[in-house]
Scaffold this motif. Sequence first.
Motif: not given
Length: 300
Positions: A70-71, A74
Amino acid sequence: MEKAIEKANILLEALPYIKTFRGKTFVIKYGGNAMDKADLRSAFAQDVLMLKYIGINPVIVHGGGPQIGQYLKKMGLESKFVGGLRVTDKETMDIVEMVLGGLVNKSIVQLINSYSGGHVKAVGITGKDGELIKAKKLDAEEYFKSMGDFRPTELIDLGHVGEVKQVNPQLLKHLDEDNYIPVIAPIGYDDEGNAYNINADFVAASVAAALNAEKVLFLTDIEGLKDSTGKTVSSISTQEIEKMIKDGTIKGGMIPKVKACIYAVENGVNKAHILDGRIPHCILLEIFTKEGVGTEVYKI
């Protein structure tokens, strides 16, 4: 009154196990649905604290692959995998370290502490703390061969993907003596200070071996190890597992997990357990009831 008596009988069923395991160390690999769902997170924290309060010493090793993904997204970085391993260049490793050693680790610590009542506390660490985990770059060729998935290594540079070289358990012993529950992020370091992302299952197995733990428990998203007919196996020897790998019954992503189980029990751990982490309080059910909720692995 009948319900009260039933509760008393449940407690009495657990008594022999409490007597047997009091003073022993359990290493728990925490991940999957047990980490993602709120009710399962609460049940996990309560299970861990229950172990500590009755005199068992829990040590937590956690994963965090989805959170890393997820990061990275991002940050505009692509997640690339080879044979189930995340290709980890220096930039990716920086994010891995921040997510595992920071966000994920501290959220687990806070979760446990929120239920502790202040009498017992969790503390988060990585392999760098107290020189806990000495690591080295993973030998990709050897790894894929051992998993039955040979890949030409000249086409593979996994970057900062590591394997455990040595575990120094002194810090963990001191934390236990001071009534802390260690929560370990699976990041190791070499002598030059390079950080490595290590498979959490293998970290858990290595930590359990270094502590001469009674048990190592792996929380998964499956019911347990299954035989060729699809039936969950409640108990199995390392020899039988090796046969199931050779005949193809155990394959894919399950191989690293059972390899971690084999390593643990062949290096001083009494038993390894593959548990269905989707079941609330699966740790207590496996350890303190006759039925159990997963597969135990033992050495003949």
